[in-house]
Design an enzyme around this catalytic site. Structure first.
Site, PDB file in Angstrom:
ATOM      1  N   GLY A 221     -38.517 -46.282  32.350  1.00 39.68           N
ATOM      2  CA  GLY A 221     -39.269 -45.099  31.960  1.00 39.68           C
ATOM      3  C   GLY A 221     -40.625 -45.272  32.521  1.00 39.68           C
ATOM      4  N   VAL A 225     -45.225 -46.836  28.278  1.00 38.42           N
ATOM      5  CA  VAL A 225     -44.267 -47.429  27.423  1.00 38.42           C
ATOM      6  C   VAL A 225     -43.877 -48.860  27.932  1.00 38.42           C
ATOM      7  CG1 VAL A 225     -42.103 -47.517  26.187  1.00 38.42           C
ATOM      8  CG2 VAL A 225     -43.433 -45.548  26.250  1.00 38.42           C
ATOM      9  N   GLY A 226     -44.096 -48.917  29.404  1.00 38.58           N
ATOM     10  CA  GLY A 226     -43.696 -50.210  30.124  1.00 38.58           C
ATOM     11  C   GLY A 226     -44.629 -51.277  29.519  1.00 38.58           C
ATOM     12  N   GLU A 243     -38.438 -50.715  35.065  1.00 42.99           N
ATOM     13  CA  GLU A 243     -38.026 -49.662  36.304  1.00 42.99           C
ATOM     14  C   GLU A 243     -39.120 -48.397  36.072  1.00 42.99           C
ATOM     15  OE1 GLU A 243     -36.076 -49.742  38.992  1.00 42.99           O
ATOM     16  OE2 GLU A 243     -35.379 -51.783  38.544  1.00 42.99           O
ATOM     17  N   CYS A 277     -37.068 -39.991  39.111  1.00 45.30           N
ATOM     18  CA  CYS A 277     -38.154 -41.086  39.236  1.00 45.30           C
ATOM     19  C   CYS A 277     -38.508 -41.047  40.708  1.00 45.30           C
ATOM     20  CB  CYS A 277     -37.706 -42.363  38.629  1.00 45.30           C
ATOM     21  SG  CYS A 277     -36.261 -42.945  39.407  1.00 45.30           S
TER      22      CYS A 277
HETATM   23  P1  NAD Z   1     -38.015 -41.582  27.780  1.00 48.42           P
HETATM   24  O1  NAD Z   1     -39.009 -40.918  26.994  1.00 48.42           O
HETATM   25  O2  NAD Z   1     -36.489 -41.426  27.515  1.00 48.42           O
HETATM   26  O3  NAD Z   1     -38.257 -43.028  27.340  1.00 48.42           O
HETATM   27  C1  NAD Z   1     -37.698 -44.132  27.849  1.00 48.42           C
HETATM   28  C2  NAD Z   1     -36.937 -45.097  26.816  1.00 48.42           C
HETATM   29  O4  NAD Z   1     -38.294 -45.630  26.014  1.00 48.42           O
HETATM   30  C3  NAD Z   1     -36.253 -44.282  25.626  1.00 48.42           C
HETATM   31  O5  NAD Z   1     -35.107 -45.086  25.466  1.00 48.42           O
HETATM   32  C4  NAD Z   1     -37.535 -44.172  24.550  1.00 48.42           C
HETATM   33  O6  NAD Z   1     -36.621 -44.101  23.396  1.00 48.42           O
HETATM   34  C5  NAD Z   1     -38.074 -45.657  24.651  1.00 48.42           C
HETATM   35  N1  NAD Z   1     -39.507 -45.445  24.263  1.00 48.42           N
HETATM   36  C6  NAD Z   1     -40.310 -44.363  24.338  1.00 48.42           C
HETATM   37  N2  NAD Z   1     -41.450 -44.761  23.765  1.00 48.42           N
HETATM   38  C7  NAD Z   1     -41.267 -45.870  23.172  1.00 48.42           C
HETATM   39  C8  NAD Z   1     -42.426 -46.707  22.544  1.00 48.42           C
HETATM   40  N3  NAD Z   1     -43.407 -46.375  22.091  1.00 48.42           N
HETATM   41  N4  NAD Z   1     -41.643 -47.993  22.307  1.00 48.42           N
HETATM   42  C9  NAD Z   1     -40.641 -48.140  22.489  1.00 48.42           C
HETATM   43  N5  NAD Z   1     -39.740 -47.630  23.154  1.00 48.42           N
HETATM   44  C10 NAD Z   1     -40.214 -46.426  23.470  1.00 48.42           C
HETATM   45  O7  NAD Z   1     -38.177 -41.549  29.448  1.00 48.42           O
HETATM   46  P2  NAD Z   1     -39.474 -41.129  30.020  1.00 48.42           P
HETATM   47  O8  NAD Z   1     -40.432 -42.295  29.652  1.00 48.42           O
HETATM   48  O9  NAD Z   1     -40.229 -40.021  29.757  1.00 48.42           O
HETATM   49  O10 NAD Z   1     -39.018 -41.225  31.372  1.00 48.42           O
HETATM   50  C11 NAD Z   1     -39.535 -40.676  32.373  1.00 48.42           C
HETATM   51  C12 NAD Z   1     -40.412 -41.945  33.151  1.00 48.42           C
HETATM   52  O11 NAD Z   1     -39.378 -42.724  33.634  1.00 48.42           O
HETATM   53  C13 NAD Z   1     -41.037 -41.096  34.619  1.00 48.42           C
HETATM   54  O12 NAD Z   1     -42.189 -42.110  34.568  1.00 48.42           O
HETATM   55  C14 NAD Z   1     -39.976 -41.774  35.528  1.00 48.42           C
HETATM   56  O13 NAD Z   1     -40.639 -42.052  36.689  1.00 48.42           O
HETATM   57  C15 NAD Z   1     -39.498 -42.861  35.229  1.00 48.42           C
HETATM   58  N6  NAD Z   1     -38.126 -43.531  35.600  1.00 48.42           N
HETATM   59  C16 NAD Z   1     -38.134 -44.505  36.396  1.00 48.42           C
HETATM   60  C17 NAD Z   1     -36.831 -44.810  36.764  1.00 48.42           C
HETATM   61  C18 NAD Z   1     -36.805 -46.038  37.775  1.00 48.42           C
HETATM   62  O14 NAD Z   1     -35.473 -46.400  37.981  1.00 48.42           O
HETATM   63  N7  NAD Z   1     -37.707 -46.678  38.251  1.00 48.42           N
HETATM   64  C19 NAD Z   1     -35.790 -43.979  36.341  1.00 48.42           C
HETATM   65  C20 NAD Z   1     -35.867 -43.047  35.535  1.00 48.42           C
HETATM   66  C21 NAD Z   1     -37.180 -42.672  35.165  1.00 48.42           C
END
Ligand code: NAD
Length: 490
Positions: A221, A225-226, A243, A277
């Site tokens: 994600g 959040v990471g 990731e 991503c």
């Molecule tokens: P998302 O909103 O689905 O969040 C990802 C996960 O984090 C979800 O399961 C969500 O419930 C959880 N989450 C969200 N907020 C949280 C919090 N405060 N505390 C704990 N958990 C929480 O997805 P997103 O972040 O919008 O995804 C898009 C991002 O992910 C982009 O930056 C994209 O580049 C990146 N991404 C990376 C990869 C990779 O393989 N490197 C793949 C896909 C997406």
């Protein structure tokens, strides 16, 4: 959505039919999916320490069950992906269903070899001795998945976790609710609930899971959040694979096949309406070929999607909030093509921007949608200099036929991956590690790299007791021994 694809037979019957799984009958029936998630990590860790998940036969059967779960429910997966993201059937297979089946089959086929101890050479000072590394499961693992490839990015890490002999909690993204619900329904019907669980939900549910002590957290994600994940993991010294994303640039050098580059960039960018991503985020192009590239991009877009709004091959933006965010990015440049949107249909046209302001939000945040800024640059030196001012991206794409340019970009820039004359497709190469560096993440997976990501490699040194060469190291020390030790210890 119909129920016709759900298998009539309980998958647990298949599981218990062969190999040493005497206690694994009646799997799905033993777990109440609505039960509290408190204590899940402890419960699942016990499944690993009991030895349940360790045998190769168990791992292979779970992988087989996962493959069946995908193949026996194809229309349900297609429908969920169409509901969440308007994904076409072909795209649903290319990047989600068939993609994940391929990964699972490949891992299943090679698993026996990966599980073997790996012998390592041993230096003279420790001889005679045998050294080896032995992969072992980490324990109870937590996989937190995002919404943009909600099947692949949930089940891909799950495959690695199972292959390495772990128990797993999978937390799909609430932003792709149809796919999340389907995972919650089908995973318990096919996989052994003593070692694999699905917990649906958003921030509160994930926060509750993060309070528990896991043996690995695998998060996909955004970087914000990471950081939340890494902080929660640090409390328990839990390792993480992160990731993440960021702005993956493209550099088009004047030596490139411009028309070919435009076709590949357009495909990589418009795939899943830019919600990838590793999508090309923006392009820097040598000034002298910039107009030609923009024209070729326009042509390639028209060839691939025609009128994108009516094309069955063009996805939709995941929700209204993201559509609005993308609309706000349009003011960062001049729209050359596209720019039209339809909130009711969650449609956002493939859009090319020129005369882009470097300081505008479109060049500061990850776009994650179908907007493609094109910026002129003065040669490879200008491009490399621009990279040094930015975070290390998940992917960098270089289009060039000049080998010296390829060599320089490879050596003088850092990114999770480098695609030379290719965009996005490197993520399908199972033999390559997939992951970021710096702001784009840490750790990697896919194929053997997934197995390693979910394993601990235990170092084993084994010595015979008949000859005790270590005696040289025991005190009391003499001058002679000291000389010998100095010579052989280095
Ligand atoms: P998302 O909103 O689905 O969040 C990802 C996960 O984090 C979800 O399961 C969500 O419930 C959880 N989450 C969200 N907020 C949280 C919090 N405060 N505390 C704990 N958990 C929480 O997805 P997103 O972040 O919008 O995804 C898009 C991002 O992910 C982009 O930056 C994209 O580049 C990146 N991404 C990376 C990869 C990779 O393989 N490197 C793949 C896909 C997406």
């Amino acid at each position: 959505m119909s129920d016709t694809d759900v298998p009539a037979t309980d998958a647990s019957a298949d599981l218990s039919a062969s190999a040493d799984l005497s206690a694994s009958t009646d799997l799905a029936a033993t777990v109440d999916p609505t039960a509290s998630t408190d204590g899940l990590a402890v419960e699942l860790r016990a499944a690993v320490t009991s030895g349940l998940t360790r045998p190769r036969a168990y791992r292979e059967q779970q992988l087989d069950a996962l493959i069946r779960m995908l193949l026996q429910n194809v229309s349900l997966w297609e429908t969920a992906l169409a509901q969440d993201l308007g994904k076409s059937q072909i795209e649903a297979h290319m990047s989600e269903i068939a993609f994940t089946v391929g990964e699972a089959r490949s891992v299943r086929r090679k698993l026996w070899r990966w599980m073997l101890p790996t012998p390592v050479p041993m230096q003279l000072a420790l001889q005679p001795a045998i050294g080896r590394t032995v992969p072992e499961p980490l324990g109870a693992t937590l996989v937190i998945a995002p919404w943009n490839y909600p099947v692949q990015l949930a089940l891909g890490p799950l495959i690695g976790a199972i292959a390495a002999g772990n128990a797993v909690v999978l937390k799909p993204s609430e932003v792709a609710p149809a796919t999340s619900a389907l995972l919650a329904r089908l995973v318990p019907a096919y996989l052994d609930a003593r070692s694999v669980r699905v917990v649906e939900g958003g921030v509160p549910e994930t926060t509750a899971l993060l309070e528990q002590r896991w043996d690995l957290i695998f998060y996909t994600g955004n970087g914000q959040v990471g950081r939340v994940i890494a902080a929660a993991a640090a409390k328990h010294l839990t390792p993480t694979v992160l990731e993440l994303g960021g702005k993956s640039p493209v550099y088009v050098h004047r030596s490139a096949d411009i028309a070919g580059a435009a076709r590949r960039i357009a495909w990589g960018k418009w795939l899943n309406a830019g919600q990838t991503c590793v999508a090309p985020d923006y392009i820097r192009v040598d000034r002298e070929v910039a107009d030609e590239l923009v024209e070729q991009l326009r042509q390639a877009t028209a060839e691939q999607l025609g009128d994108a709004r009516s094309s069955p091959d063009y996805s939709r933006i995941v929700n209204g909030k993201h559509l609005e965010r993308l609309r706000g990015l349009l003011s960062g440049g001049t729209v050359v093509t596209g720019g039209d949107t339809d909130a009711d249909e969650r449609y956002f046209a493939p859009t090319i921007l020129t005369e882009v302001d470097e300081d505008a939000p479109v060049m500061q945040e990850e776009i994650f949608g179908p907007i493609l800024p094109v910026l002129p640059v003065d040669g490879v030196d200008g491009f490399i200099a621009s990279m040094r001012e930015r975070d290390k991206p998940l992917a960098l794409y270089l289009f060039a036929r000049d080998r010296e340019v390829v060599r320089r970009v490879e050596r003088e820039t850092s990114s999770g991956a480098l695609g030379v004359n290719v965009a996005v497709a490197h993520s399908a190469a199972r033999s390559l590690p997939f992951g970021g560096v710096g702001e784009s993440g840490m750790g990697s997976y896919h194929g053997h790299h997934s197995f390693e990501a979910f394993s601990h490699r235990k170092a084993v040194l084994s010595k015979s007791t008949t000859i005790d060469t270590l005696r040289l190291l025991y005190p009391p020390f003499s001058q002679l021994r000291g000389e010998i030790v100095k010579r052989i210890a280095g």
